[in-house]
Design a protein around this motif. Structure first.
Motif, PDB file in Angstrom:
ATOM      1  N   MET A 110      -5.201  -9.260 -23.278  1.00 49.63           N
ATOM      2  CA  MET A 110      -5.388  -9.353 -21.866  1.00 49.63           C
ATOM      3  C   MET A 110      -6.464  -8.390 -21.382  1.00 49.63           C
ATOM      4  O   MET A 110      -7.236  -8.748 -20.520  1.00 49.63           O
ATOM      5  N   THR A 111      -6.492  -7.187 -21.874  1.00 51.73           N
ATOM      6  CA  THR A 111      -7.509  -6.235 -21.461  1.00 51.73           C
ATOM      7  C   THR A 111      -8.890  -6.683 -21.879  1.00 51.73           C
ATOM      8  O   THR A 111      -9.870  -6.370 -21.200  1.00 51.73           O
ATOM      9  N   SER A 112      -8.989  -7.423 -22.980  1.00 51.57           N
ATOM     10  CA  SER A 112     -10.309  -7.898 -23.399  1.00 51.57           C
ATOM     11  C   SER A 112     -10.835  -8.971 -22.447  1.00 51.57           C
ATOM     12  O   SER A 112     -12.034  -9.039 -22.178  1.00 51.57           O
ATOM     13  N   SER A 113     -10.001  -9.816 -21.889  1.00 44.16           N
ATOM     14  CA  SER A 113     -10.460 -10.842 -20.953  1.00 44.16           C
ATOM     15  C   SER A 113     -10.866 -10.211 -19.627  1.00 44.16           C
ATOM     16  O   SER A 113     -11.831 -10.647 -18.982  1.00 44.16           O
ATOM     17  N   VAL A 114     -10.146  -9.183 -19.198  1.00 47.44           N
ATOM     18  CA  VAL A 114     -10.525  -8.473 -17.964  1.00 47.44           C
ATOM     19  C   VAL A 114     -11.845  -7.759 -18.177  1.00 47.44           C
ATOM     20  O   VAL A 114     -12.729  -7.778 -17.317  1.00 47.44           O
ATOM     21  N   SER A 115     -12.004  -7.127 -19.316  1.00 44.47           N
ATOM     22  CA  SER A 115     -13.249  -6.438 -19.633  1.00 44.47           C
ATOM     23  C   SER A 115     -14.412  -7.425 -19.693  1.00 44.47           C
ATOM     24  O   SER A 115     -15.517  -7.135 -19.226  1.00 44.47           O
ATOM     25  N   PHE A 116     -14.187  -8.600 -20.248  1.00 47.10           N
ATOM     26  CA  PHE A 116     -15.221  -9.629 -20.324  1.00 47.10           C
ATOM     27  C   PHE A 116     -15.628 -10.084 -18.917  1.00 47.10           C
ATOM     28  O   PHE A 116     -16.808 -10.239 -18.628  1.00 47.10           O
ATOM     29  N   ARG A 117     -14.639 -10.282 -18.052  1.00 48.21           N
ATOM     30  CA  ARG A 117     -14.947 -10.710 -16.691  1.00 48.21           C
ATOM     31  C   ARG A 117     -15.724  -9.635 -15.926  1.00 48.21           C
ATOM     32  O   ARG A 117     -16.629  -9.949 -15.179  1.00 48.21           O
ATOM     33  N   ILE A 118     -15.369  -8.389 -16.120  1.00 48.38           N
ATOM     34  CA  ILE A 118     -16.092  -7.291 -15.452  1.00 48.38           C
ATOM     35  C   ILE A 118     -17.525  -7.230 -15.962  1.00 48.38           C
ATOM     36  O   ILE A 118     -18.470  -7.101 -15.179  1.00 48.38           O
ATOM     37  N   THR A 119     -17.702  -7.366 -17.253  1.00 50.79           N
ATOM     38  CA  THR A 119     -19.044  -7.338 -17.835  1.00 50.79           C
ATOM     39  C   THR A 119     -19.863  -8.511 -17.328  1.00 50.79           C
ATOM     40  O   THR A 119     -21.032  -8.371 -16.963  1.00 50.79           O
ATOM     41  N   ARG A 120     -19.230  -9.684 -17.313  1.00 48.27           N
ATOM     42  CA  ARG A 120     -19.932 -10.888 -16.849  1.00 48.27           C
ATOM     43  C   ARG A 120     -20.303 -10.756 -15.368  1.00 48.27           C
ATOM     44  O   ARG A 120     -21.407 -11.110 -14.965  1.00 48.27           O
ATOM     45  N   THR A 121     -19.427 -10.239 -14.579  1.00 45.70           N
ATOM     46  CA  THR A 121     -19.695 -10.051 -13.147  1.00 45.70           C
ATOM     47  C   THR A 121     -20.816  -9.031 -12.956  1.00 45.70           C
ATOM     48  O   THR A 121     -21.690  -9.219 -12.105  1.00 45.70           O
ATOM     49  N   ALA A 122     -20.812  -7.959 -13.728  1.00 46.51           N
ATOM     50  CA  ALA A 122     -21.872  -6.951 -13.630  1.00 46.51           C
ATOM     51  C   ALA A 122     -23.216  -7.545 -14.011  1.00 46.51           C
ATOM     52  O   ALA A 122     -24.242  -7.261 -13.381  1.00 46.51           O
ATOM     53  N   GLU A 123     -23.239  -8.382 -15.042  1.00 41.98           N
ATOM     54  CA  GLU A 123     -24.484  -9.041 -15.450  1.00 41.98           C
ATOM     55  C   GLU A 123     -24.979  -9.986 -14.340  1.00 41.98           C
ATOM     56  O   GLU A 123     -26.173 -10.035 -14.047  1.00 41.98           O
ATOM     57  N   ASP A 124     -24.071 -10.731 -13.747  1.00 40.35           N
ATOM     58  CA  ASP A 124     -24.446 -11.636 -12.645  1.00 40.35           C
ATOM     59  C   ASP A 124     -25.012 -10.855 -11.455  1.00 40.35           C
ATOM     60  O   ASP A 124     -26.018 -11.249 -10.847  1.00 40.35           O
TER      61      ASP A 124
END
Length: 107
Positions: free
Chosen positions: A1-15
């Protein structure tokens, strides 16, 4: 679960980074366009205020002619004086008959 949240944060930061980059590029283009428009406006105002050389030469010629005309008018204008005291006005005898004509008509 923490990996999916981390992925979303990274993806949002990139966007967000891409959006900021796109906005920055657009801002730079708008600033360049504004500078170009201001330069064009200054040039147009300068052109509007400038009088062509041939028009200046024509106006200077007209001004010289006007000055010469004024000088001629000033030099040839009669002096404003009243009639001389010993001059008799020409219309003074109007309506008066001579006495010799009156005696002739009565007889």
């Amino acid at each position: 679960m923490t990996s999916s949240v981390s992925f979303r944060i990274t993806r949002t930061a990139e966007d967000l980074a891409q959006t900021i980059t796109a906005l920055s590029q657009r801002l730079v283009k708008l600033e360049q366009r504004q500078e170009a428009l201001e330069l064009q406006l200054r040039q147009q105002q300068k052109d509007l205020n400038a009088v062509p050389d041939d028009e200046i030469a024509t106006l200077e010629g007209v001004e010289a002619l006007l000055q010469e005309t004024r000088e001629l008018l000033d030099s040839t204008a009669p002096m404003a004086e009243g009639p001389m005291p010993d001059e008799v006005p020409q219309n003074d005898a109007w309506g008066h008959e001579e006495s010799s004509e009156m005696t002739r008509d009565v007889a």
